[in-house]
Design a protein around this motif. Sequence first.
Motif, PDB file in Angstrom:
ATOM      1  N   UNK A 114     -28.679  60.474 -13.684  1.00 16.64           N
ATOM      2  CA  UNK A 114     -27.824  59.754 -12.610  1.00 16.64           C
ATOM      3  C   UNK A 114     -28.754  58.795 -11.802  1.00 16.64           C
ATOM      4  N   UNK A 115     -29.763  59.184 -11.506  1.00 17.67           N
ATOM      5  CA  UNK A 115     -30.986  58.411 -10.750  1.00 17.67           C
ATOM      6  C   UNK A 115     -31.383  57.313 -11.517  1.00 17.67           C
ATOM      7  N   UNK A 116     -31.568  57.244 -12.785  1.00 22.08           N
ATOM      8  CA  UNK A 116     -32.053  56.023 -13.424  1.00 22.08           C
ATOM      9  C   UNK A 116     -30.781  55.245 -13.740  1.00 22.08           C
ATOM     10  N   UNK A 117     -29.655  55.740 -14.054  1.00 15.84           N
ATOM     11  CA  UNK A 117     -28.525  54.964 -14.307  1.00 15.84           C
ATOM     12  C   UNK A 117     -28.240  54.092 -13.029  1.00 15.84           C
ATOM     13  N   UNK A 118     -28.260  54.629 -12.035  1.00 11.07           N
ATOM     14  CA  UNK A 118     -27.832  53.988 -10.591  1.00 11.07           C
ATOM     15  C   UNK A 118     -29.060  52.623 -10.522  1.00 11.07           C
ATOM     16  N   UNK A 119     -30.359  52.926 -10.913  1.00 16.08           N
ATOM     17  CA  UNK A 119     -31.148  52.029 -10.846  1.00 16.08           C
ATOM     18  C   UNK A 119     -31.029  50.912 -11.816  1.00 16.08           C
ATOM     19  N   UNK A 120     -30.635  51.439 -12.952  1.00 15.09           N
ATOM     20  CA  UNK A 120     -30.383  50.530 -14.022  1.00 15.09           C
ATOM     21  C   UNK A 120     -29.135  49.476 -13.622  1.00 15.09           C
ATOM     22  N   UNK A 121     -28.102  50.305 -13.154  1.00 14.69           N
ATOM     23  CA  UNK A 121     -26.764  49.164 -12.459  1.00 14.69           C
ATOM     24  C   UNK A 121     -27.428  48.384 -11.502  1.00 14.69           C
TER      25      UNK A 121
ATOM     26  N   UNK B  41     -35.265  57.568  -4.820  1.00 15.40           N
ATOM     27  CA  UNK B  41     -34.844  58.207  -6.131  1.00 15.40           C
ATOM     28  C   UNK B  41     -35.992  58.934  -6.843  1.00 15.40           C
ATOM     29  N   UNK B  42     -37.186  58.564  -6.447  1.00 18.10           N
ATOM     30  CA  UNK B  42     -38.336  58.841  -7.248  1.00 18.10           C
ATOM     31  C   UNK B  42     -38.465  60.310  -7.565  1.00 18.10           C
ATOM     32  N   UNK B  43     -37.963  61.193  -6.575  1.00 17.27           N
ATOM     33  CA  UNK B  43     -37.917  62.746  -7.085  1.00 17.27           C
ATOM     34  C   UNK B  43     -37.032  62.998  -7.885  1.00 17.27           C
TER      35      UNK B  43
ATOM     36  N   UNK C 185     -31.192  58.036  -2.017  1.00 19.24           N
ATOM     37  CA  UNK C 185     -31.326  56.829  -2.830  1.00 19.24           C
ATOM     38  C   UNK C 185     -29.910  56.468  -3.328  1.00 19.24           C
ATOM     39  N   UNK C 186     -28.989  57.138  -3.250  1.00 18.94           N
ATOM     40  CA  UNK C 186     -27.667  56.690  -3.647  1.00 18.94           C
ATOM     41  C   UNK C 186     -27.137  55.722  -2.479  1.00 18.94           C
ATOM     42  N   UNK C 187     -27.463  56.319  -1.500  1.00 17.05           N
ATOM     43  CA  UNK C 187     -26.813  55.486  -0.218  1.00 17.05           C
ATOM     44  C   UNK C 187     -27.339  54.121  -0.034  1.00 17.05           C
ATOM     45  N   UNK C 188     -28.714  54.316  -0.379  1.00 13.24           N
ATOM     46  CA  UNK C 188     -29.371  52.831  -0.264  1.00 13.24           C
ATOM     47  C   UNK C 188     -28.958  52.027  -1.481  1.00 13.24           C
ATOM     48  N   UNK C 189     -28.771  52.608  -2.725  1.00 16.47           N
ATOM     49  CA  UNK C 189     -28.117  51.759  -3.585  1.00 16.47           C
ATOM     50  C   UNK C 189     -26.954  51.055  -3.351  1.00 16.47           C
ATOM     51  N   UNK C 190     -26.011  51.943  -2.655  1.00 16.00           N
ATOM     52  CA  UNK C 190     -24.705  51.316  -2.457  1.00 16.00           C
ATOM     53  C   UNK C 190     -24.785  50.511  -1.532  1.00 16.00           C
ATOM     54  N   UNK C 191     -25.639  50.465  -0.353  1.00 16.51           N
ATOM     55  CA  UNK C 191     -25.857  49.328   0.598  1.00 16.51           C
ATOM     56  C   UNK C 191     -26.474  48.113  -0.176  1.00 16.51           C
ATOM     57  N   UNK C 192     -27.287  48.058  -1.141  1.00 20.25           N
ATOM     58  CA  UNK C 192     -27.959  47.327  -1.651  1.00 20.25           C
ATOM     59  C   UNK C 192     -26.846  46.459  -2.581  1.00 20.25           C
ATOM     60  N   UNK C 193     -25.968  47.093  -3.271  1.00 19.01           N
ATOM     61  CA  UNK C 193     -25.126  46.553  -4.061  1.00 19.01           C
ATOM     62  C   UNK C 193     -24.122  45.849  -3.164  1.00 19.01           C
ATOM     63  N   UNK C 194     -23.861  46.362  -2.135  1.00 15.95           N
ATOM     64  CA  UNK C 194     -22.743  45.378  -1.191  1.00 15.95           C
ATOM     65  C   UNK C 194     -23.053  44.310  -0.723  1.00 15.95           C
ATOM     66  N   UNK C 195     -24.607  44.101  -0.720  1.00 10.19           N
ATOM     67  CA  UNK C 195     -24.993  42.633  -0.193  1.00 10.19           C
ATOM     68  C   UNK C 195     -24.403  41.830  -0.968  1.00 10.19           C
ATOM     69  N   UNK C 196     -23.492  40.696  -0.552  1.00  9.97           N
ATOM     70  CA  UNK C 196     -22.836  39.854  -1.423  1.00  9.97           C
ATOM     71  C   UNK C 196     -23.880  38.451  -1.361  1.00  9.97           C
TER      72      UNK C 196
ATOM     73  N   UNK D 262     -34.215  46.214  -1.282  1.00  6.42           N
ATOM     74  CA  UNK D 262     -33.051  47.428  -1.418  1.00  6.42           C
ATOM     75  C   UNK D 262     -33.187  47.970  -2.694  1.00  6.42           C
ATOM     76  N   UNK D 263     -33.559  47.334  -3.730  1.00  5.85           N
ATOM     77  CA  UNK D 263     -33.648  48.013  -5.003  1.00  5.85           C
ATOM     78  C   UNK D 263     -34.880  48.669  -4.958  1.00  5.85           C
ATOM     79  N   UNK D 264     -36.125  48.253  -4.445  1.00  7.56           N
ATOM     80  CA  UNK D 264     -37.334  48.851  -4.456  1.00  7.56           C
ATOM     81  C   UNK D 264     -37.275  50.121  -3.392  1.00  7.56           C
ATOM     82  N   UNK D 265     -36.542  49.984  -2.472  1.00  7.78           N
ATOM     83  CA  UNK D 265     -36.220  51.320  -1.592  1.00  7.78           C
ATOM     84  C   UNK D 265     -35.441  52.243  -2.247  1.00  7.78           C
ATOM     85  N   UNK D 266     -34.283  51.907  -2.884  1.00 10.61           N
ATOM     86  CA  UNK D 266     -33.593  52.705  -3.564  1.00 10.61           C
ATOM     87  C   UNK D 266     -34.469  53.443  -4.543  1.00 10.61           C
ATOM     88  N   UNK D 267     -35.127  52.844  -5.477  1.00 11.60           N
ATOM     89  CA  UNK D 267     -36.059  53.251  -6.648  1.00 11.60           C
ATOM     90  C   UNK D 267     -37.085  54.304  -5.679  1.00 11.60           C
TER      91      UNK D 267
END
Length: 194
Positions: free
Chosen positions: A87-94, A72-74, A22-33, A64-69
């Motif tokens: 940590x999971x909730x904070x990353x989703x919030x960000x 991170x569901x577990x 989930x963190x790896x997917x969140x980082x990739x999603x956040x990197x999309x310009x 990407x946000x949906x996939x990261x969520x």
Amino acid sequence: AGVELPPLPHGVRLGRAPLEAGIARAVRTGDDERPELPDTAARAEGDAYVAGPLRTWMLERGRGLSEARRLLADAEREEAEDGERAVAAAVIGVLYVRLALELAELPLPASVRSDPALRLGVRNALLEAASPLFTGAESAFASCAIASVRSTDPSLEPWERFCDENAVEAREAPRPIDDGSAAERGGAEDGDAS
């Protein structure tokens, strides 16, 4: 555009389940310009930008946000460790707040800025699109704060502060402007009824 998170709580490791994927997917999603629209763009170019590159980018970010969520569901489940939940909730919030801000702060070309009515309409449309994202961010940060408060682990105290502050910022983020035209229409309708 990076966000500095507090130090990881005791016992939380990003490189292992349930956070790793989930963190790896969140980082990739956040990197999309976000694609940019030139300031000199005419109205037709702006319409094509919204229907094409901006729409595609928004859909990809949303996926990407949906996939990261989902990934991170577990870590967000009630039976998960409080540190992992925070940590999971904070990353989703960000992720939510970054997407909301990128929409709300989308630079408008001169052709839109020079027409006050058009500028208000476009700004409101962007803020309407961002509003549920700010609400999602507030909810995610609140979940993080709750997980932090319920724990007796002092390493979660910075997460509580981080998430409380970010929940307030998301709640206070700009929303669409009521320019009075809805009230005027409602008032005219009320006047017709009497």
